[in-house]
Design a protein around this motif. Structure first.
Motif, short mmCIF file in Angstrom:
data_model
loop_
_atom_site.label_atom_id
_atom_site.label_comp_id
_atom_site.label_asym_id
_atom_site.label_seq_id
_atom_site.Cartn_x
_atom_site.Cartn_y
_atom_site.Cartn_z
N VAL A 101 0.83 -1.21 0.00
CA VAL A 101 0.00 0.00 0.00
C VAL A 101 0.86 1.26 0.00
CG1 VAL A 101 -1.87 1.24 1.15
CG2 VAL A 101 -1.78 -1.26 1.26
N VAL A 102 1.67 1.42 1.04
CA VAL A 102 2.50 2.62 1.13
C VAL A 102 3.49 2.67 -0.04
CG1 VAL A 102 4.07 3.95 2.59
CG2 VAL A 102 2.25 2.59 3.64
N GLY A 103 4.01 1.51 -0.43
CA GLY A 103 4.92 1.47 -1.57
C GLY A 103 4.27 1.97 -2.84
N ALA A 104 3.02 1.57 -3.07
CA ALA A 104 2.30 2.03 -4.25
C ALA A 104 2.08 3.54 -4.21
CB ALA A 104 0.96 1.31 -4.37
N VAL A 105 1.82 4.07 -3.02
CA VAL A 105 1.66 5.52 -2.88
C VAL A 105 2.99 6.23 -3.14
CG1 VAL A 105 1.12 7.38 -1.26
CG2 VAL A 105 -0.31 5.32 -1.31
N ARG A 106 4.08 5.70 -2.59
CA ARG A 106 5.39 6.31 -2.84
C ARG A 106 5.65 6.46 -4.33
NH1 ARG A 106 7.24 2.54 1.15
NH2 ARG A 106 7.70 3.60 3.13
N VAL A 107 5.43 5.37 -5.04
CA VAL A 107 5.73 5.37 -6.48
C VAL A 107 4.76 6.28 -7.22
CG1 VAL A 107 5.90 3.96 -8.56
CG2 VAL A 107 6.74 3.07 -6.37
N THR A 108 3.49 6.20 -6.91
CA THR A 108 2.50 7.02 -7.60
C THR A 108 2.77 8.50 -7.40
OG1 THR A 108 0.84 5.28 -7.37
CG2 THR A 108 0.04 7.51 -7.84
N GLN A 109 3.04 8.90 -6.18
CA GLN A 109 3.29 10.32 -5.92
C GLN A 109 4.53 10.81 -6.66
OE1 GLN A 109 -0.01 10.81 -4.60
NE2 GLN A 109 1.22 12.59 -4.01
N ALA A 110 5.56 9.97 -6.71
CA ALA A 110 6.77 10.35 -7.42
C ALA A 110 6.55 10.40 -8.93
CB ALA A 110 7.90 9.37 -7.09
N ALA A 111 5.59 9.60 -9.41
CA ALA A 111 5.32 9.52 -10.85
C ALA A 111 4.39 10.61 -11.34
CB ALA A 111 4.72 8.15 -11.19
N LEU A 112 3.64 11.24 -10.47
CA LEU A 112 2.63 12.20 -10.90
C LEU A 112 3.16 13.33 -11.79
CD1 LEU A 112 0.20 12.56 -7.85
CD2 LEU A 112 -0.21 11.42 -10.04
N PRO A 113 4.30 13.95 -11.48
CA PRO A 113 4.77 15.02 -12.38
C PRO A 113 4.96 14.55 -13.82
CG PRO A 113 5.93 15.13 -10.29
CD PRO A 113 5.15 13.84 -10.27
N LEU A 114 5.52 13.35 -14.01
CA LEU A 114 5.69 12.81 -15.35
C LEU A 114 4.35 12.45 -15.99
CD1 LEU A 114 8.80 10.46 -14.94
CD2 LEU A 114 8.71 12.56 -16.29
N LEU A 115 3.49 11.79 -15.23
CA LEU A 115 2.20 11.38 -15.76
C LEU A 115 1.35 12.58 -16.18
CD1 LEU A 115 1.34 8.50 -13.27
CD2 LEU A 115 1.79 8.25 -15.71
N ARG A 116 1.47 13.68 -15.47
CA ARG A 116 0.67 14.88 -15.80
C ARG A 116 1.08 15.49 -17.13
NH1 ARG A 116 0.23 16.34 -9.62
NH2 ARG A 116 -2.02 16.12 -9.33
N ARG A 117 2.26 15.15 -17.62
CA ARG A 117 2.70 15.64 -18.93
C ARG A 117 2.19 14.76 -20.07
NH1 ARG A 117 8.97 15.92 -17.27
NH2 ARG A 117 8.74 17.12 -15.35
N SER A 118 1.66 13.60 -19.75
CA SER A 118 1.20 12.66 -20.76
C SER A 118 -0.16 13.07 -21.32
CB SER A 118 1.09 11.25 -20.17
OG SER A 118 0.48 10.36 -21.08
N ALA A 119 -0.38 12.77 -22.60
CA ALA A 119 -1.68 13.03 -23.21
C ALA A 119 -2.72 12.00 -22.77
CB ALA A 119 -1.54 13.02 -24.73
N ASN A 120 -2.26 10.87 -22.26
CA ASN A 120 -3.18 9.81 -21.83
C ASN A 120 -2.59 9.10 -20.62
OD1 ASN A 120 -5.32 7.91 -21.82
ND2 ASN A 120 -4.15 6.51 -23.11
N PRO A 121 -2.62 9.75 -19.45
CA PRO A 121 -2.03 9.14 -18.26
C PRO A 121 -2.89 8.01 -17.69
CG PRO A 121 -3.02 11.24 -17.69
CD PRO A 121 -3.16 11.10 -19.18
N VAL A 122 -2.23 6.90 -17.40
CA VAL A 122 -2.93 5.71 -16.92
C VAL A 122 -2.19 5.15 -15.71
CG1 VAL A 122 -3.51 3.31 -17.47
CG2 VAL A 122 -3.84 5.10 -19.19
N ILE A 123 -2.95 4.77 -14.69
CA ILE A 123 -2.40 4.07 -13.53
C ILE A 123 -3.20 2.78 -13.34
CG2 ILE A 123 -1.97 4.11 -11.04
CD1 ILE A 123 -1.86 7.17 -11.22
#
Length: 226
Positions: A101-123
């Motif tokens: 759980v916490v590991g998934a949050v760590r990775v997701t939060q760190a990934a958000l800046p990159l994902l927000r630049r995508s035209a089609n962000p998917v998690i």
């Protein structure tokens, strides 16, 4: 070109997900704790990256090394060492929650800046039917006989976490998959599904376009109704 990061991608479900998405045309970064275990990932054309979801420094370094990111698959997980109540203590459940759980949050939060630049962000978060109360309480399901508290608790949290991320990120497609009872190291290869069948839902959700569903729980047969 779609760029995808998969955690826990050196073997089993993560590795098969990587293989299938590479086949679908994705550039795949295969996250793993130990790069020495990455030979198979390299063989299928993935790019191994050192990533320990329990270590913030490792997570930040891995995401900082990516040029771009369109799809994040939080696949890394542990079963834990407690399989009932008599062998359960706080440390046992904390270890499982920290990875799953916490590991998934760590990775997701760190990934958000990159994902927000995508035209089609998917998690895509990989959970389990073991985290679904209806399956746990219905005799005849694969999940009903399982007594373990930490793993079920962690996967229930991943499902709820996914719904909340989807609500907060309406421009994203954020969903959660149930691989089903798949033959992996987790269950000493006792599952009745192949790893390919076990990755059907995750791969389908990773390939969603901007008009796809979000905040949903899917297995290989489709949406699991709440």
């Amino acid at each position: 070109m779609t760029t995808t990061l998969i955690t826990g991608a050196n073997r089993s479900l993560g590795l098969e997900t990587a293989r299938r998405l590479i086949e679908a045309g994705h550039t795949v970064y295969a996250g793993m704790r130990d790069l020495a275990t990455g030979d198979e990932a390299r063989r299928i054309g993935a790019h191994p990256v050192q990533l320990d979801v329990t270590d913030q420094v490792s997570v930040d370094a891995a995401l900082g090394a990516l040029p771009e990111l369109d799809v994040l698959i939080n696949n890394a997980g542990v079963l834990g060492t407690s399989f009932g109540v008599d062998d359960l203590d706080a440390a046992a459940i904390a270890t499982v929650l920290d990875t799953n759980v916490v590991g998934a949050v760590r990775v997701t939060q760190a990934a958000l800046p990159l994902l927000r630049r995508s035209a089609n962000p998917v998690i895509v978060n990989v959970a389990s039917g073991v985290g679904w109360p209806r399956f746990l309480t219905t005799e005849g399901t694969d999940e009903f006989p399982i007594p373990a508290v930490p793993y079920a608790t962690s996967k229930a949290a991943v499902i709820a976490m996914t719904v909340q991320y989807a609500k907060n990120l309406p421009a994203f497609r954020v969903n959660v998959s149930d691989p089903g009872y798949t033959a992996t190291d987790f269950n000493r290869h006792s599952g009745h599904q192949t790893v390919t069948e076990g990755t059907d839902a995750t791969v389908a959700l990773a390939l969603l376009g901007p008009d796809g569903p979000t905040g949903e729980f899917h297995n290989r047969h489709g949406r699991i109704d709440y």
